[in-house]
Scaffold this motif. Structure first.
Motif, PDB file in Angstrom:
ATOM      1  N   LEU A   1       0.804  -1.031   0.093  1.00 40.94           N
ATOM      2  CA  LEU A   1      -0.089  -0.043   0.070  1.00 40.94           C
ATOM      3  C   LEU A   1       0.901   1.183   0.153  1.00 40.94           C
ATOM      4  CD1 LEU A   1      -2.938   0.876  -0.030  1.00 40.94           C
ATOM      5  CD2 LEU A   1      -2.833   0.993   2.304  1.00 40.94           C
ATOM      6  N   GLU A   2       2.008   1.234   0.762  1.00 48.59           N
ATOM      7  CA  GLU A   2       2.972   2.279   0.852  1.00 48.59           C
ATOM      8  C   GLU A   2       3.488   2.405  -0.565  1.00 48.59           C
ATOM      9  OE1 GLU A   2       6.979   3.912   3.127  1.00 48.59           O
ATOM     10  OE2 GLU A   2       5.771   1.851   3.708  1.00 48.59           O
ATOM     11  N   TYR A   3       3.947   1.513  -1.342  1.00 51.03           N
ATOM     12  CA  TYR A   3       4.575   1.754  -2.525  1.00 51.03           C
ATOM     13  C   TYR A   3       3.505   2.148  -3.435  1.00 51.03           C
ATOM     14  CZ  TYR A   3       8.763  -0.729  -0.995  1.00 51.03           C
ATOM     15  OH  TYR A   3      10.048  -1.185  -0.281  1.00 51.03           O
ATOM     16  N   ALA A   4       2.155   1.579  -3.573  1.00 51.52           N
ATOM     17  CA  ALA A   4       1.223   2.213  -4.212  1.00 51.52           C
ATOM     18  C   ALA A   4       0.883   3.679  -4.273  1.00 51.52           C
ATOM     19  CB  ALA A   4      -0.001   1.312  -4.280  1.00 51.52           C
ATOM     20  N   ALA A   5       0.918   4.034  -2.645  1.00 53.71           N
ATOM     21  CA  ALA A   5       0.769   5.457  -2.535  1.00 53.71           C
ATOM     22  C   ALA A   5       1.916   6.288  -3.281  1.00 53.71           C
ATOM     23  CB  ALA A   5       0.564   5.676  -1.085  1.00 53.71           C
ATOM     24  N   TRP A   6       3.263   5.845  -3.101  1.00 55.68           N
ATOM     25  CA  TRP A   6       4.382   6.492  -3.509  1.00 55.68           C
ATOM     26  C   TRP A   6       4.122   6.480  -4.874  1.00 55.68           C
ATOM     27  CZ3 TRP A   6       7.003  10.279  -1.420  1.00 55.68           C
ATOM     28  CH2 TRP A   6       7.264  10.054  -0.403  1.00 55.68           C
ATOM     29  N   ALA A   7       3.831   5.682  -5.790  1.00 55.83           N
ATOM     30  CA  ALA A   7       3.544   5.551  -7.350  1.00 55.83           C
ATOM     31  C   ALA A   7       2.404   6.687  -7.617  1.00 55.83           C
ATOM     32  CB  ALA A   7       3.409   4.301  -7.745  1.00 55.83           C
ATOM     33  N   LEU A   8       1.491   6.688  -6.839  1.00 55.63           N
ATOM     34  CA  LEU A   8       0.169   7.429  -7.261  1.00 55.63           C
ATOM     35  C   LEU A   8       0.734   8.805  -7.134  1.00 55.63           C
ATOM     36  CD1 LEU A   8      -2.557   7.817  -8.263  1.00 55.63           C
ATOM     37  CD2 LEU A   8      -3.224   7.748  -5.642  1.00 55.63           C
ATOM     38  N   SER A   9       1.497   9.047  -6.006  1.00 57.84           N
ATOM     39  CA  SER A   9       2.082  10.296  -5.914  1.00 57.84           C
ATOM     40  C   SER A   9       3.004  10.984  -6.908  1.00 57.84           C
ATOM     41  CB  SER A   9       2.727  10.377  -4.354  1.00 57.84           C
ATOM     42  OG  SER A   9       3.233  11.967  -4.427  1.00 57.84           O
ATOM     43  N   ALA A  10       3.968  10.158  -7.317  1.00 59.66           N
ATOM     44  CA  ALA A  10       4.687  10.382  -8.474  1.00 59.66           C
ATOM     45  C   ALA A  10       3.984  10.565  -9.521  1.00 59.66           C
ATOM     46  CB  ALA A  10       5.719   9.207  -8.662  1.00 59.66           C
ATOM     47  N   LEU A  11       2.926   9.980  -9.945  1.00 54.31           N
ATOM     48  CA  LEU A  11       2.129   9.918 -11.319  1.00 54.31           C
ATOM     49  C   LEU A  11       1.346  11.466 -11.332  1.00 54.31           C
ATOM     50  CD1 LEU A  11       0.673   6.392 -11.839  1.00 54.31           C
ATOM     51  CD2 LEU A  11       2.456   7.672 -13.352  1.00 54.31           C
ATOM     52  N   LEU A  12       0.771  11.704 -10.294  1.00 47.86           N
ATOM     53  CA  LEU A  12       0.225  13.118  -9.974  1.00 47.86           C
ATOM     54  C   LEU A  12       1.062  14.242 -10.062  1.00 47.86           C
ATOM     55  CD1 LEU A  12      -2.318  12.425  -7.120  1.00 47.86           C
ATOM     56  CD2 LEU A  12      -2.948  12.769  -9.370  1.00 47.86           C
ATOM     57  N   GLY A  13       2.465  14.008  -9.536  1.00 48.30           N
ATOM     58  CA  GLY A  13       3.352  15.265  -9.745  1.00 48.30           C
ATOM     59  C   GLY A  13       3.818  15.366 -11.073  1.00 48.30           C
ATOM     60  N   LEU A  14       3.880  14.072 -11.874  1.00 44.56           N
ATOM     61  CA  LEU A  14       4.325  14.088 -13.350  1.00 44.56           C
ATOM     62  C   LEU A  14       3.292  14.964 -14.103  1.00 44.56           C
ATOM     63  CD1 LEU A  14       6.090  10.876 -13.686  1.00 44.56           C
ATOM     64  CD2 LEU A  14       7.236  13.117 -13.826  1.00 44.56           C
ATOM     65  N   TYR A  15       2.098  14.775 -14.025  1.00 50.53           N
ATOM     66  CA  TYR A  15       0.862  15.045 -14.556  1.00 50.53           C
ATOM     67  C   TYR A  15       0.776  16.610 -14.172  1.00 50.53           C
ATOM     68  CZ  TYR A  15      -3.828  16.648 -15.648  1.00 50.53           C
ATOM     69  OH  TYR A  15      -4.611  17.439 -15.939  1.00 50.53           O
ATOM     70  N   MET A  16       0.951  17.031 -12.838  1.00 47.39           N
ATOM     71  CA  MET A  16       0.984  18.380 -12.493  1.00 47.39           C
ATOM     72  C   MET A  16       2.246  19.152 -13.640  1.00 47.39           C
ATOM     73  SD  MET A  16       0.081  18.262  -8.657  1.00 47.39           S
ATOM     74  CE  MET A  16       0.503  19.645  -8.112  1.00 47.39           C
ATOM     75  N   LEU A  17       3.363  18.392 -13.676  1.00 53.70           N
ATOM     76  CA  LEU A  17       4.450  19.179 -14.188  1.00 53.70           C
ATOM     77  C   LEU A  17       3.916  19.320 -15.829  1.00 53.70           C
ATOM     78  CD1 LEU A  17       7.348  20.187 -14.128  1.00 53.70           C
ATOM     79  CD2 LEU A  17       8.026  17.841 -14.665  1.00 53.70           C
ATOM     80  N   PHE A  18       3.444  18.242 -16.454  1.00 51.64           N
ATOM     81  CA  PHE A  18       3.286  18.304 -17.726  1.00 51.64           C
ATOM     82  C   PHE A  18       2.336  19.367 -17.872  1.00 51.64           C
ATOM     83  CE2 PHE A  18      -0.106  16.792 -20.906  1.00 51.64           C
ATOM     84  CZ  PHE A  18       0.577  16.830 -21.794  1.00 51.64           C
ATOM     85  N   ASP A  19       0.885  19.389 -17.132  1.00 53.72           N
ATOM     86  CA  ASP A  19      -0.029  20.324 -17.346  1.00 53.72           C
ATOM     87  C   ASP A  19       0.342  21.997 -17.020  1.00 53.72           C
ATOM     88  OD1 ASP A  19      -2.726  20.959 -17.580  1.00 53.72           O
ATOM     89  OD2 ASP A  19      -2.669  21.569 -15.565  1.00 53.72           O
ATOM     90  N   THR A  20       1.508  22.024 -16.057  1.00 54.38           N
ATOM     91  CA  THR A  20       2.139  23.330 -15.914  1.00 54.38           C
ATOM     92  C   THR A  20       2.612  23.962 -17.291  1.00 54.38           C
ATOM     93  OG1 THR A  20       2.558  23.203 -13.558  1.00 54.38           O
ATOM     94  CG2 THR A  20       3.525  24.691 -14.515  1.00 54.38           C
ATOM     95  N   ILE A  21       3.417  22.929 -17.991  1.00 49.82           N
ATOM     96  CA  ILE A  21       4.336  23.226 -19.138  1.00 49.82           C
ATOM     97  C   ILE A  21       3.355  23.461 -20.156  1.00 49.82           C
ATOM     98  CG2 ILE A  21       6.042  22.308 -20.705  1.00 49.82           C
ATOM     99  CD1 ILE A  21       7.317  20.967 -18.426  1.00 49.82           C
ATOM    100  N   LYS A  22       2.260  22.598 -20.240  1.00 52.01           N
ATOM    101  CA  LYS A  22       1.285  22.941 -21.378  1.00 52.01           C
ATOM    102  C   LYS A  22       0.348  24.426 -21.213  1.00 52.01           C
ATOM    103  CE  LYS A  22      -2.577  20.538 -21.394  1.00 52.01           C
ATOM    104  NZ  LYS A  22      -3.938  19.813 -21.271  1.00 52.01           N
ATOM    105  N   THR A  23       0.145  24.772 -20.015  1.00 52.91           N
ATOM    106  CA  THR A  23      -0.422  25.810 -20.045  1.00 52.91           C
ATOM    107  C   THR A  23       0.434  27.127 -20.185  1.00 52.91           C
ATOM    108  OG1 THR A  23      -2.018  25.029 -18.053  1.00 52.91           O
ATOM    109  CG2 THR A  23      -1.647  27.246 -17.873  1.00 52.91           C
ATOM    110  N   ASN A  24       1.705  26.841 -19.750  1.00 56.20           N
ATOM    111  CA  ASN A  24       2.559  28.018 -19.778  1.00 56.20           C
ATOM    112  C   ASN A  24       2.789  28.298 -21.474  1.00 56.20           C
ATOM    113  OD1 ASN A  24       2.960  28.932 -17.159  1.00 56.20           O
ATOM    114  ND2 ASN A  24       4.665  27.487 -16.938  1.00 56.20           N
TER     115      ASN A  24
END
Length: 61
Positions: free
Chosen positions: A7-30
Motif C-alpha cells: 500500500l505504501e509503494y502504491a501511494a508513492w507511485a500514485l504521488s509520483a504520477l500526480l506530480g508528473l501530471y502536474m508538471l506536464f499540465d504546467t508546461i502545457k498551460t505556460n
C-alpha cells in the motif's frame, strides 16, 4: 513484503504520477497562454479571453 508495504509503494507511485501530471499540465498551460494573462487579477479579463464552454455564456443553450 506485507500488505502495508504494498500500500505504501502504491501511494508513492500514485504521488509520483500526480506530480508528473502536474508538471506536464504546467508546461502545457505556460505554452498555451501568455504570462500576462495567467497573472492578471482584473475580474472578467480571463473570462472574456477564454471561452471554455460557450453554451453557458449568457444563459444560451
Amino acid at each position: 513484503m506485507d500488505n502495508w508495504q504494498l500500500l505504501e509503494y502504491a501511494a508513492w507511485a500514485l504521488s509520483a504520477l500526480l506530480g508528473l501530471y502536474m508538471l506536464f499540465d504546467t508546461i502545457k498551460t505556460n505554452r498555451a497562454y501568455s504570462e500576462d494573462l495567467l497573472t492578471s487579477s482584473r475580474e472578467g479579463e480571463i473570462d472574456e479571453t477564454l471561452v471554455i464552454d460557450p453554451p453557458h455564456q449568457g444563459g444560451h443553450l
